[in-house]
Design a protein around this motif. Structure first.
Motif, short mmCIF file in Angstrom:
data_model
loop_
_atom_site.label_atom_id
_atom_site.label_comp_id
_atom_site.label_asym_id
_atom_site.label_seq_id
_atom_site.Cartn_x
_atom_site.Cartn_y
_atom_site.Cartn_z
N UNK A 81 5.87 -23.46 -73.08
CA UNK A 81 6.50 -22.15 -72.92
C UNK A 81 7.19 -21.96 -71.58
N UNK A 82 6.90 -22.84 -70.62
CA UNK A 82 7.48 -22.68 -69.30
C UNK A 82 6.94 -21.47 -68.56
N UNK A 83 5.68 -21.11 -68.85
CA UNK A 83 5.09 -19.93 -68.22
C UNK A 83 3.58 -20.09 -68.16
N UNK A 84 2.98 -19.71 -67.03
CA UNK A 84 1.52 -19.71 -66.87
C UNK A 84 1.09 -18.32 -66.47
N UNK A 85 0.24 -17.71 -67.28
CA UNK A 85 -0.24 -16.36 -66.96
C UNK A 85 -1.61 -16.37 -66.30
N UNK A 86 -2.17 -17.58 -66.07
CA UNK A 86 -3.51 -17.72 -65.51
C UNK A 86 -3.51 -18.87 -64.52
N UNK A 87 -4.07 -18.63 -63.34
CA UNK A 87 -4.23 -19.68 -62.34
C UNK A 87 -5.69 -19.71 -61.92
N UNK A 88 -6.29 -20.89 -61.91
CA UNK A 88 -7.67 -21.05 -61.46
C UNK A 88 -7.68 -21.99 -60.26
N UNK A 89 -8.48 -21.63 -59.26
CA UNK A 89 -8.59 -22.42 -58.04
C UNK A 89 -9.89 -23.21 -58.08
N UNK A 90 -9.78 -24.52 -57.88
CA UNK A 90 -10.95 -25.40 -57.83
C UNK A 90 -10.80 -26.27 -56.60
N UNK A 91 -11.48 -25.89 -55.52
CA UNK A 91 -11.27 -26.56 -54.25
C UNK A 91 -9.86 -26.28 -53.76
N UNK A 92 -9.11 -27.34 -53.50
CA UNK A 92 -7.72 -27.16 -53.07
C UNK A 92 -6.75 -27.25 -54.25
N UNK A 93 -7.26 -27.42 -55.46
CA UNK A 93 -6.41 -27.58 -56.64
C UNK A 93 -6.09 -26.24 -57.27
N UNK A 94 -4.86 -26.11 -57.76
CA UNK A 94 -4.41 -24.92 -58.48
C UNK A 94 -3.95 -25.35 -59.87
N UNK A 95 -4.67 -24.86 -60.89
CA UNK A 95 -4.30 -25.21 -62.26
C UNK A 95 -3.82 -23.98 -63.01
N UNK A 96 -2.78 -24.17 -63.83
CA UNK A 96 -2.20 -23.06 -64.57
C UNK A 96 -2.40 -23.20 -66.07
N UNK A 97 -2.58 -22.05 -66.73
CA UNK A 97 -2.78 -22.00 -68.17
C UNK A 97 -1.94 -20.86 -68.75
N UNK A 98 -1.66 -20.97 -70.04
CA UNK A 98 -1.03 -19.87 -70.77
C UNK A 98 -1.97 -19.44 -71.89
N UNK A 99 -2.49 -18.22 -71.79
CA UNK A 99 -3.40 -17.71 -72.82
C UNK A 99 -2.71 -16.71 -73.74
N UNK A 100 -1.40 -16.52 -73.57
CA UNK A 100 -0.69 -15.53 -74.39
C UNK A 100 -0.68 -15.92 -75.88
N UNK A 101 -0.53 -17.22 -76.16
CA UNK A 101 -0.49 -17.65 -77.56
C UNK A 101 -1.82 -17.36 -78.23
N UNK A 102 -2.91 -17.72 -77.56
CA UNK A 102 -4.23 -17.40 -78.10
C UNK A 102 -4.43 -15.92 -78.26
N UNK A 103 -3.85 -15.12 -77.35
CA UNK A 103 -3.93 -13.68 -77.47
C UNK A 103 -3.24 -13.16 -78.71
N UNK A 104 -2.05 -13.70 -79.00
CA UNK A 104 -1.32 -13.30 -80.19
C UNK A 104 -2.07 -13.69 -81.46
#
Length: 273
Positions: A81-104
């Motif tokens: 989708x070219x979009x991340x609505x969620x970012x989680x920080x784990x140490x120095x790492x930044x990971x992005x997720x898109x939960x909008x599809x699951x929401x729909x």
């Protein structure tokens, strides 16, 4: 204390804090979740300035797209989708997720919509990409994207080719003649007007998922309600995408269920105004 927030501009109307606070209280976690007014020009500086107490962020548009270059990795849905609505920080790492599809998908399941063959998406912005992926997950093979500006649906059509879904662009006025689809998803902003009267057969046979929820009812939502049609409220999408965000913040994975997830979902649902 771990810290989280939803970022956007404007952000005052967001119900994400109420949803997340209810979830963490149910889980017995002393976590803080707030709403912070941030525009795209300040996003990078804000993220770079966060300390180790921060667990993650929820993002509204257009930050969902602007954050991608700031991340170390993204999930497959965010890549599609070219979009991340969620970012989680784990140490120095930044990971992005898109939960909008699951929401729909979750909101539609609540309304007993589990299968789609032909669909309509109203609007062609970033949320339309999530809507198309959700329709594809539900089995859609043909989707019409209704737009005000010719050519606006090109990114949705390109994604459709990758998903194996036939996407056809049409003007928004085509709502007055469409009557052969299983589902309509409106991705229009809540304040958007509607200059067309939808085909009565469409209203009576195809449920409308309106992703907007403020103000309510929207113009398109009102047209469905006045015609006796079935409307799936945008708060349902917000609820289910937030549940997936809680899974990410707590477990690091949207597929890993929470302890007492049924209870968590119940208190989150109660938190919606």
């Amino acid at each position: 204390m771990r810290r989280l927030a939803v970022l956007g501009s404007p952000i005052g109307h967001s119900q994400s804090p109420a949803l997340h606070r209810a979830a963490y209280a149910r889980l017995g976690l002393d976590w803080e979740y707030t709403a912070i007014e941030i525009d795209g020009g300040r996003l990078a500086g804000f993220i770079d300035g966060l300390d180790a107490s921060w667990r993650g962020l929820s993002l509204t548009m257009p930050l969902k797209q602007q954050v991608l270059p700031m991340l170390d990795g993204i999930d497959e849905v965010a890549r599609f989708t070219g979009a991340a609505n969620t970012v989680v920080f784990e140490g120095t790492s930044r990971r992005g997720f898109n939960t909008d599809i699951g929401g729909i998908v979750g909101a539609l399941a609540d309304a007993d919509v589990h299968r789609v063959t032909r669909g309509v998406i109203v609007g062609a912005g970033a949320t339309a990409l999530s809507a198309l992926v959700a329709m594809a997950e539900l089995g859609a093979s043909d989707v019409r994207v209704l737009v005000r500006r010719p050519g606006a649906a090109q990114p949705v059509a390109e994604l459709g080719r990758r998903l194996g879904v036939r996407v056809e662009e049409a003007p928004i006025t085509a709502l007055s003649g469409v009557d052969d689809v299983d589902l309509v998803i409106s991705t229009l902003p809540g304040s958007a007007g509607l200059e067309v009267v939808p085909e009565p057969t469409l209203v009576s046979t195809a449920p409308l998922l309106d992703v907007a929820y403020d103000p309510w009812p929207t113009a398109i939502g009102a047209s469905w309600l006045e015609g006796g049609g079935r409307v799936v409220h945008g708060l349902g999408m917000l609820l289910h995408q937030a549940l997936l965000q809680v899974r990410i913040f707590v477990n690091g994975d949207p597929r890993t269920r929470l302890a007492d997830e049924a209870g968590v979902l119940a208190v989150m649902r109660d938190a919606l105004r």
